[in-house]
Design a protein around this motif. Sequence first.
Motif, PDB file in Angstrom:
ATOM      1  N   GLY A 728       3.825 -11.327   2.113  1.00 31.67           N
ATOM      2  CA  GLY A 728       2.573 -11.883   3.111  1.00 31.67           C
ATOM      3  C   GLY A 728       1.568 -12.457   2.248  1.00 31.67           C
ATOM      4  N   GLN A 729       0.381 -12.759   3.283  1.00 37.46           N
ATOM      5  CA  GLN A 729      -0.926 -12.987   2.811  1.00 37.46           C
ATOM      6  C   GLN A 729      -2.086 -12.884   3.937  1.00 37.46           C
ATOM      7  N   VAL A 730      -3.366 -13.105   3.378  1.00 39.31           N
ATOM      8  CA  VAL A 730      -4.564 -12.951   4.456  1.00 39.31           C
ATOM      9  C   VAL A 730      -5.376 -14.202   4.396  1.00 39.31           C
ATOM     10  N   LYS A 731      -5.333 -14.911   3.061  1.00 45.85           N
ATOM     11  CA  LYS A 731      -6.064 -15.874   2.658  1.00 45.85           C
ATOM     12  C   LYS A 731      -5.843 -17.178   3.952  1.00 45.85           C
ATOM     13  N   ASN A 732      -4.730 -17.166   4.468  1.00 43.03           N
ATOM     14  CA  ASN A 732      -4.513 -18.186   5.256  1.00 43.03           C
ATOM     15  C   ASN A 732      -5.342 -18.175   6.521  1.00 43.03           C
ATOM     16  N   VAL A 733      -5.773 -17.002   6.916  1.00 39.24           N
ATOM     17  CA  VAL A 733      -6.768 -16.999   8.068  1.00 39.24           C
ATOM     18  C   VAL A 733      -8.276 -16.939   7.743  1.00 39.24           C
ATOM     19  N   ARG A 736     -13.247 -20.354   2.459  1.00 40.04           N
ATOM     20  CA  ARG A 736     -14.275 -20.041   1.510  1.00 40.04           C
ATOM     21  C   ARG A 736     -15.878 -20.588   1.881  1.00 40.04           C
ATOM     22  N   ASN A 737     -16.741 -19.987   1.686  1.00 35.91           N
ATOM     23  CA  ASN A 737     -18.215 -20.486   1.691  1.00 35.91           C
ATOM     24  C   ASN A 737     -18.544 -21.458   0.819  1.00 35.91           C
ATOM     25  N   THR A 738     -18.246 -22.794   1.050  1.00 36.24           N
ATOM     26  CA  THR A 738     -18.702 -23.590  -0.018  1.00 36.24           C
ATOM     27  C   THR A 738     -20.279 -23.822  -0.179  1.00 36.24           C
ATOM     28  N   ASP A 739     -20.925 -23.452   0.720  1.00 35.63           N
ATOM     29  CA  ASP A 739     -22.348 -23.327   0.656  1.00 35.63           C
ATOM     30  C   ASP A 739     -22.761 -22.494  -0.590  1.00 35.63           C
ATOM     31  N   ARG A 740     -22.206 -21.501  -1.173  1.00 32.96           N
ATOM     32  CA  ARG A 740     -22.489 -20.808  -1.985  1.00 32.96           C
ATOM     33  C   ARG A 740     -21.656 -20.617  -3.284  1.00 32.96           C
ATOM     34  N   PRO A 741     -22.100 -20.468  -4.446  1.00 33.16           N
ATOM     35  CA  PRO A 741     -21.322 -20.618  -5.753  1.00 33.16           C
ATOM     36  C   PRO A 741     -20.251 -19.547  -6.192  1.00 33.16           C
ATOM     37  N   GLN A 742     -19.616 -18.837  -5.197  1.00 30.35           N
ATOM     38  CA  GLN A 742     -18.621 -17.952  -5.396  1.00 30.35           C
ATOM     39  C   GLN A 742     -17.444 -18.522  -5.378  1.00 30.35           C
ATOM     40  N   SER A 743     -16.703 -18.516  -6.636  1.00 23.59           N
ATOM     41  CA  SER A 743     -15.532 -19.185  -6.445  1.00 23.59           C
ATOM     42  C   SER A 743     -14.102 -18.678  -6.041  1.00 23.59           C
ATOM     43  N   LEU A 744     -14.403 -17.295  -5.832  1.00 22.21           N
ATOM     44  CA  LEU A 744     -13.106 -16.487  -4.901  1.00 22.21           C
ATOM     45  C   LEU A 744     -13.472 -16.492  -3.583  1.00 22.21           C
ATOM     46  N   PHE A 745     -12.054 -16.507  -2.872  1.00 22.75           N
ATOM     47  CA  PHE A 745     -12.166 -16.033  -1.597  1.00 22.75           C
ATOM     48  C   PHE A 745     -10.638 -15.276  -1.239  1.00 22.75           C
ATOM     49  N   GLY A 746     -10.661 -14.592  -0.200  1.00 25.76           N
ATOM     50  CA  GLY A 746      -9.214 -13.909   0.144  1.00 25.76           C
ATOM     51  C   GLY A 746      -9.466 -12.557   0.483  1.00 25.76           C
ATOM     52  N   ASP A 747      -8.606 -11.799   0.376  1.00 25.45           N
ATOM     53  CA  ASP A 747      -8.304 -10.439   0.596  1.00 25.45           C
ATOM     54  C   ASP A 747      -7.914  -9.838  -0.986  1.00 25.45           C
ATOM     55  N   ILE A 748      -8.910  -8.852  -1.453  1.00 29.19           N
ATOM     56  CA  ILE A 748      -8.671  -8.430  -2.822  1.00 29.19           C
ATOM     57  C   ILE A 748      -7.347  -7.469  -2.869  1.00 29.19           C
ATOM     58  N   PHE A 749      -6.798  -6.959  -1.892  1.00 26.22           N
ATOM     59  CA  PHE A 749      -5.557  -6.285  -1.909  1.00 26.22           C
ATOM     60  C   PHE A 749      -4.243  -7.082  -1.545  1.00 26.22           C
ATOM     61  N   ILE A 750      -4.273  -7.892  -0.627  1.00 27.74           N
ATOM     62  CA  ILE A 750      -3.285  -8.737  -0.310  1.00 27.74           C
ATOM     63  C   ILE A 750      -2.982  -9.851  -1.131  1.00 27.74           C
ATOM     64  N   ASP A 751      -4.174 -10.723  -1.480  1.00 29.10           N
ATOM     65  CA  ASP A 751      -4.034 -11.902  -2.136  1.00 29.10           C
ATOM     66  C   ASP A 751      -4.114 -11.945  -3.330  1.00 29.10           C
ATOM     67  N   PHE A 752      -4.353 -10.646  -4.061  1.00 33.83           N
ATOM     68  CA  PHE A 752      -4.524 -10.554  -5.457  1.00 33.83           C
ATOM     69  C   PHE A 752      -3.648  -9.305  -6.102  1.00 33.83           C
ATOM     70  N   ASN A 753      -3.578  -9.308  -7.605  1.00 36.60           N
ATOM     71  CA  ASN A 753      -2.975  -8.491  -8.208  1.00 36.60           C
ATOM     72  C   ASN A 753      -3.637  -7.209  -8.812  1.00 36.60           C
ATOM     73  N   GLU A 754      -4.626  -7.219  -8.854  1.00 31.34           N
ATOM     74  CA  GLU A 754      -5.521  -6.112  -9.621  1.00 31.34           C
ATOM     75  C   GLU A 754      -5.289  -4.734  -9.418  1.00 31.34           C
ATOM     76  N   PRO A 755      -5.417  -3.712 -10.336  1.00 34.72           N
ATOM     77  CA  PRO A 755      -4.919  -2.110  -9.985  1.00 34.72           C
ATOM     78  C   PRO A 755      -6.131  -1.647  -8.942  1.00 34.72           C
ATOM     79  N   LEU A 756      -5.649  -0.789  -8.205  1.00 28.83           N
ATOM     80  CA  LEU A 756      -6.828  -0.041  -7.093  1.00 28.83           C
ATOM     81  C   LEU A 756      -7.580   0.676  -8.061  1.00 28.83           C
ATOM     82  N   VAL A 757      -8.956   0.738  -7.534  1.00 29.08           N
ATOM     83  CA  VAL A 757      -9.762   1.772  -8.058  1.00 29.08           C
ATOM     84  C   VAL A 757     -10.449   2.514  -7.169  1.00 29.08           C
ATOM     85  N   PHE A 758     -10.594   3.774  -6.787  1.00 24.33           N
ATOM     86  CA  PHE A 758     -11.139   4.710  -5.909  1.00 24.33           C
ATOM     87  C   PHE A 758     -12.603   5.192  -6.148  1.00 24.33           C
ATOM     88  N   ASN A 759     -13.482   4.895  -5.441  1.00 25.39           N
ATOM     89  CA  ASN A 759     -14.989   5.439  -5.549  1.00 25.39           C
ATOM     90  C   ASN A 759     -15.491   4.498  -6.576  1.00 25.39           C
TER      91      ASN A 759
END
Length: 850
Positions: A728-733, A736-759
């Motif tokens: 599945g995915q969340v990015k489809n709903v 991206r805020n094109t008024d700001r210089p952040q290149s990433l958008f989406g859900d960090i858990f569902i739309d990306f692959n990186e390891p989990l960090v607690f605290n």
Amino acid sequence: MLFLSLALLASCMATTHADTAYLRGDDGNLEMTVGGGRAFSITCPPVTAGQEPCFGPNVVFSGGVCVPKSETEGTTAAPSGPTLESLDVAVTNLETEQGKLISQATARDATIGSQGTLLTEMATTLDKHAANISALQALINTVDTNSQTRDTGLGAAVAGLSTDSGVAIVDTQDAVCDTEGMVRYNKNNKQLQVCNGAKFVAYSSPAGSAGASDEVQAVDCSDLKAKLPDAGSGIYTIGKHSEATAIYCDMTTGQSKGGNGKSPQGASPSCAELNQYFGIPSSGEFYIGANSHSAAKRYCIKSSTTGAVSDAGGDGSSPEASAASCSDIYTYWGAGGGDMSGPYYINSKLTWCQQAKNDLIPMGGDGSSVEASSPSCHFLKVNWGQVANKDICLDDDATLAVQNTKLSIGVSTCAAAKAKCANDHFADLISQLCPFTCGKCPFGSGLFYVDEHSGMTYCNMETEVASSYGGEGTSSDNAALSCASVALHAMERGDPVVSGKFQVGVEVDPRGVKIPGTDHTTYCRKDANPDLLCGDATECLEDVGGDGLTKETAAADCLHIKTHFDTDSLKPRYLKGSSVTAPYYCDLVNGVLAAPCWRGNTGTSTLAGSRNGDTIYCNQDLEGGKWELLLNLNTKDSNMFWWDSSHWKSGLTYNEGNVASPFGADYKGPGFMSRTDFSEIMLVAHASGTYRGHSVYKRIARDGDSFHDIFDSNAEVTMTGARTSSGGQVKNVLTRNTDRPQSLFGDIFIDFNEPLVFNKQSGWGSCRSNMRIATTLTNNDYAHTFAGIGGRHEQGCGSYVTNFEFAPITAYCAAVRGYGGSSGTSGGALASSCLGAWQWVDVSMSIYVR
């Protein structure tokens, strides 16, 4: 008179000189002179004193030789050339003189004193001069200029040769073979044929004739056809020198139909073909096979009433010589008498045939397969004398043959050496070279197929009476096959059958050698099941399971482990059951199952064991199931699990709704505090329970700690590796805020692959970015960014302070998308003055472990 008659036909037969036939024998040559003065010379025995073999009205015996009267009278005939008429006269003269020769032979027989001696001598003469029949036939062929004329003339010529000597030469190929020794000329095949008592067969050319002469040496029938393209089908001597043998060649195709079955080189493809092309006078042993390499002696039976021929099988000494039954071996190959017990190939399978009164009885195989099953382990030990490892028990025929040449042992194959295995001058040597035949194979225990048990049975060959029940099962060295084997073994020893822990399940490698470490400990319980079939045993032992540490030692239940093995609750255990394939945990203080969601359907489950009475929610639908729900964050309710929320560190459960349907509100289950044995974490994004996407991670840190333990410590820890599975995915709903210089958008858990960090306590270049659950994903594009679960964000220390329960990658001001509603956030980053084209989207998060 058979040999005499054939001798007469095979003797030096005269050619014609006009209407005269004569021969000369003083120098061992038969000189044939045909009209026109053309002479032909054939080797013959010299004429000796007292013999007058001359015949014909114009031939006289003069000076020790036969000569024409013209020579004694000073005249010479001058015929114009050879004719069939002259040959006809010659044959007629032969018929006339035959009576004289018969009388002479009878007289000579009397002087010798024994008709047998005469027949032997005449047979020798026949062997020396049989080639002259072919010579006469060749001479007739040279005269032939017209096949029809030749056939007619020759038929007329040979038709007259008929005497009461047992020889009848007939003109027609339809003549009935009713007297052994009858001869006919087959005009269709252009063959001289002899009656063998059953049928007419082609006369077999001896060495020196077609197919084996110095002029024509053929290696096979196709070679013969190439060299003699006009020759008719029949029996020819094929091969060179000592390898030459009689073979029937189909000269229309150049193919061999096999030999006379008297040697491997002369093997026939079948008994039926042997009879078809050579004629079998009576039942007997013949070499049958496709070629000399596969040829084996087989017994061909000829019916005395119908003449039909069938194959009764071989002597069982090899797969090629396989017999149809043990009885057939005794019937057709038992002429030598004595005890014939031993291994034989029956229907191509090695079988032990046991001697009985006037018969051989099949007793089973060597235990190497289901088809070769043996009656018992002891039968294997006593009769076969071998383990499953036949590689070290092969007969060495090649070395025996060499030693036979050197030492004159008297046998060159192990199959023939059985009688010399003991009490013989060469017994020790033969036993070493023929361990299988002599029953001297190295012997040891192993698994065999035995009739008295299903499947493979462990045969203990170390005892005097070999046991098929394995060892006693008291140690790894004498492991039993099963609990049933333990009971049977005890009864065999005369010991009582008792419950207890035993070593069972021994395995062996392909050579039949026991593999160390393959057995395991299990508990065998007496009379556990009254309906259990005991086989030959009167008492039963049932395998109720081991310690559960491996699939092979799966336990009946946790109480079984506690009662019979150990109380270490930290070890995963396998439990018996057709649907159980993964290990679980037992509370071995109380002997009950502790691992939640190990079976059942999606929904609630009430636990036993250390979490007795806990009602939890299980997901059996995603990624193989067995997931326990620890936390659900509903972003639209009035509660907010932000960084400093007491829910993260509290030892209490929290449920705004019903555990049976926990997705409509925030939920913290009992496993949040007590579940420590999980190895995987799954995050599921949903819209009030409707699936949007998920990610699965493998735990790599804080083993033995619960979620509560980890969050209560406040210590940042990378809990997993990169996600191992997702959907599945969340990015489809999101937008991206094109008024700001952040290149990433989406859900960090569902739309990306990186390891989990607690605290987690940093990220995005902000002064403060605290997240109870986040990933390693971050960048320094724009410090006005936050994302994750249970967060507190400050862009500058003390500015834009924002608390939130769950957020996607959010860049502000002019932020455009957020999860849930305003009750899930508070602070300046999402104040109305900082929002752009803002929309709330329905995305909540559930967290499972297993």
